[in-house]
Scaffold this motif. Structure first.
Motif, short mmCIF file in Angstrom:
data_model
loop_
_atom_site.label_atom_id
_atom_site.label_comp_id
_atom_site.label_asym_id
_atom_site.label_seq_id
_atom_site.Cartn_x
_atom_site.Cartn_y
_atom_site.Cartn_z
N ASN A 131 0.81 -1.22 0.00
CA ASN A 131 0.00 0.00 0.00
C ASN A 131 0.84 1.26 0.00
OD1 ASN A 131 0.90 0.11 2.65
ND2 ASN A 131 -1.06 -0.55 3.52
N GLU A 132 2.16 1.08 0.12
CA GLU A 132 3.07 2.24 0.08
C GLU A 132 4.41 1.80 -0.48
OE1 GLU A 132 4.91 5.69 3.05
OE2 GLU A 132 3.50 4.21 3.80
N ILE A 133 4.89 2.51 -1.48
CA ILE A 133 6.15 2.15 -2.13
C ILE A 133 7.33 2.60 -1.27
CG2 ILE A 133 7.63 2.64 -4.12
CD1 ILE A 133 5.13 2.75 -5.82
N GLU A 134 8.29 1.69 -1.10
CA GLU A 134 9.49 1.99 -0.32
C GLU A 134 10.72 2.21 -1.20
OE1 GLU A 134 9.96 -1.10 2.57
OE2 GLU A 134 8.00 -0.75 3.48
N LYS A 135 10.69 1.71 -2.41
CA LYS A 135 11.82 1.89 -3.32
C LYS A 135 11.32 2.39 -4.66
CE LYS A 135 15.68 -0.55 -5.53
NZ LYS A 135 16.35 -1.85 -5.75
N LYS A 136 11.69 3.59 -5.02
CA LYS A 136 11.25 4.19 -6.27
C LYS A 136 12.05 3.64 -7.45
CE LYS A 136 9.74 8.51 -4.11
NZ LYS A 136 9.89 9.98 -4.08
N PRO A 137 11.49 3.76 -8.66
CA PRO A 137 12.24 3.29 -9.84
C PRO A 137 13.45 4.16 -10.11
CG PRO A 137 10.22 4.42 -10.50
CD PRO A 137 10.15 4.26 -9.02
N ALA A 138 14.41 3.60 -10.84
CA ALA A 138 15.59 4.36 -11.24
C ALA A 138 15.20 5.54 -12.12
CB ALA A 138 16.58 3.44 -11.96
N GLU A 139 16.02 6.55 -12.11
CA GLU A 139 15.69 7.77 -12.86
C GLU A 139 16.17 7.72 -14.30
OE1 GLU A 139 17.24 11.05 -10.66
OE2 GLU A 139 15.83 10.80 -8.98
N TRP A 190 9.50 -1.13 -19.34
CA TRP A 190 10.46 -0.17 -18.80
C TRP A 190 11.42 0.19 -19.93
CZ3 TRP A 190 10.45 3.09 -15.13
CH2 TRP A 190 11.62 3.69 -14.66
N GLU A 191 11.47 1.46 -20.27
CA GLU A 191 12.20 1.93 -21.44
C GLU A 191 13.48 2.64 -21.03
OE1 GLU A 191 10.47 3.74 -25.42
OE2 GLU A 191 10.75 5.36 -23.95
N ILE A 192 14.59 2.20 -21.63
CA ILE A 192 15.90 2.82 -21.44
C ILE A 192 16.43 3.25 -22.80
CG2 ILE A 192 18.28 2.50 -20.68
CD1 ILE A 192 16.56 2.35 -18.32
N ASP A 193 16.64 4.55 -22.98
CA ASP A 193 17.18 5.08 -24.24
C ASP A 193 16.41 4.56 -25.46
OD1 ASP A 193 19.17 6.45 -22.83
OD2 ASP A 193 20.54 4.74 -22.90
N GLY A 194 15.08 4.55 -25.34
CA GLY A 194 14.24 4.16 -26.45
C GLY A 194 14.05 2.67 -26.63
N SER A 220 19.40 -11.20 -21.40
CA SER A 220 20.48 -10.24 -21.68
C SER A 220 20.38 -8.97 -20.85
CB SER A 220 20.48 -9.87 -23.17
OG SER A 220 19.24 -9.26 -23.53
N GLU A 221 19.20 -8.71 -20.28
CA GLU A 221 19.00 -7.47 -19.53
C GLU A 221 18.79 -7.71 -18.03
OE1 GLU A 221 19.60 -4.83 -20.97
OE2 GLU A 221 19.31 -5.21 -23.09
N ARG A 222 18.96 -8.92 -17.58
CA ARG A 222 18.73 -9.21 -16.16
C ARG A 222 19.90 -8.76 -15.28
NH1 ARG A 222 15.70 -15.19 -16.68
NH2 ARG A 222 14.01 -14.39 -18.00
N LYS A 223 19.61 -8.65 -13.99
CA LYS A 223 20.57 -8.23 -12.97
C LYS A 223 21.02 -6.79 -13.19
CE LYS A 223 22.17 -12.94 -12.02
NZ LYS A 223 23.31 -13.86 -11.87
N LYS A 224 20.15 -5.97 -13.76
CA LYS A 224 20.44 -4.54 -13.95
C LYS A 224 19.42 -3.65 -13.24
CE LYS A 224 22.45 -5.44 -18.54
NZ LYS A 224 22.38 -5.13 -20.01
N GLY A 225 18.49 -4.28 -12.51
CA GLY A 225 17.50 -3.51 -11.77
C GLY A 225 16.29 -3.09 -12.58
N TYR A 226 16.18 -3.58 -13.83
CA TYR A 226 15.08 -3.15 -14.69
C TYR A 226 13.73 -3.66 -14.22
CZ TYR A 226 18.83 -1.81 -17.95
OH TYR A 226 19.95 -1.25 -18.53
N ALA A 227 13.66 -4.92 -13.81
CA ALA A 227 12.38 -5.47 -13.34
C ALA A 227 11.91 -4.72 -12.10
CB ALA A 227 12.52 -6.96 -13.04
#
Length: 278
Positions: A131-139, A190-194, A220-227
């Protein structure tokens, strides 16, 4: 004494069961969300269990391999055996169950003894809510709603996701599911650089809760915090859309995903299990 009540009319069943399921909206989110979404389809099982004329459990099946068991009162060992006998006598097919771990295990064991079937644990799960987010997404990224222009990607990721959870489907079924998710308008990337690097979907809305599922990141994109960023951003969007809580199921055999969701702010509610009969 327990009594099993079967239903043939979906609207009658909804009228009877929805108020009961809404008493524990998050724990019953699977059955409740699916039931609210049923329109003209005919579920395979629609039933309730009553004790002294009071409803104590609902059973509902749309998936060919498992019957959903709602949250229930605490049954005695004898009552679980009674319930197993009622199901054995009244249901032609009992392919499996999904529900709270202890009850589902005990009921599956009783069914196994009656039908001489072999139970197989398909997945050990944990249900979380937030009900409350504790970790915001990367910028360095942003959430993007997926449209039909993204259909090839969503189709492939749905296909791969189902392989990952040991529920493989054909590519044709994956395309149909991808189209459905896009049409419902709550599947995001989740979009990174298009470039879309991760995916998550919001599903089964109820009065105040909605479930996050189909969380997938290609190898190929795992362990980068994207999920983590994708789920956090989608969760934030759903809370801002008016839902008081979001929920999700995790595979307990995947400690990484459980850790990620707890860091975002998801709190464990119950352990759940999926059991199929061979």
């Amino acid at each position: 004494m327990l009594k099993l009540n079967s239903f043939n009319d979906i609207q009658t069943y909804k009228n009877e069961v929805i108020p009961f399921l809404e008493q524990d909206e998050i724990i019953n989110n699977l059955a409740l969300g699916l039931l609210l979404g049923v329109k003209n389809e005919q579920p395979m099982v629609m039933a309730t269990v009553t004790k002294e004329n009071k409803m104590v459990m609902a059973l509902f099946q749309t998936h060919p391999k498992q019957i959903i068991l709602s949250k229930a009162v605490e049954f005695t060992v004898d009552e679980i055996q009674q319930l197993a006998v009622l199901l054995d006598e009244n249901l032609a097919d009992i392919p499996g169950f999904i529900g709270e771990k202890d009850l589902t295990n005990q009921l599956a064991k009783a069914i196994t003894n009656l039908r001489k079937r072999v139970p197989h644990i398909q997945m050990n799960q944990r249900l979380y809510s937030l009900n409350e987010i504790e970790k915001k997404p990367a910028e360095n990224g942003k959430l993007k709603r997926m449209g039909f222009v993204n259909l090839p990607l969503v189709k492939e990721w749905v296909y791969q996701f189902c392989i990952d959870i040991n529920e493989p489907m054909s590519r044709e079924d994956a395309e149909a599911k991808a189209k459905d998710l896009i049409e419902r308008g709550r599947v995001y990337g989740w979009e990174i650089d298009g470039e879309i690097v991760s995916m998550a979907n919001a599903s089964r809305p109820t009065k105040s809760n909605i479930t996050v599922n189909f969380v997938f990141t290609p190898l190929s994109e795992r362990k980068k915090g994207y999920a983590s960023s994708c789920v956090s951003a989608l969760t934030h969007l759903m809370l801002n859309s008016g839902y008081k809580t979001t929920s999700l199921y995790t595979d307990l055999d995947n400690p990484t995903s459980n850790k990620i969701y707890m860091e975002i702010g998801y709190k464990p509610l119950i352990d759940s299990i999926v059991i199929h009969f061979k």
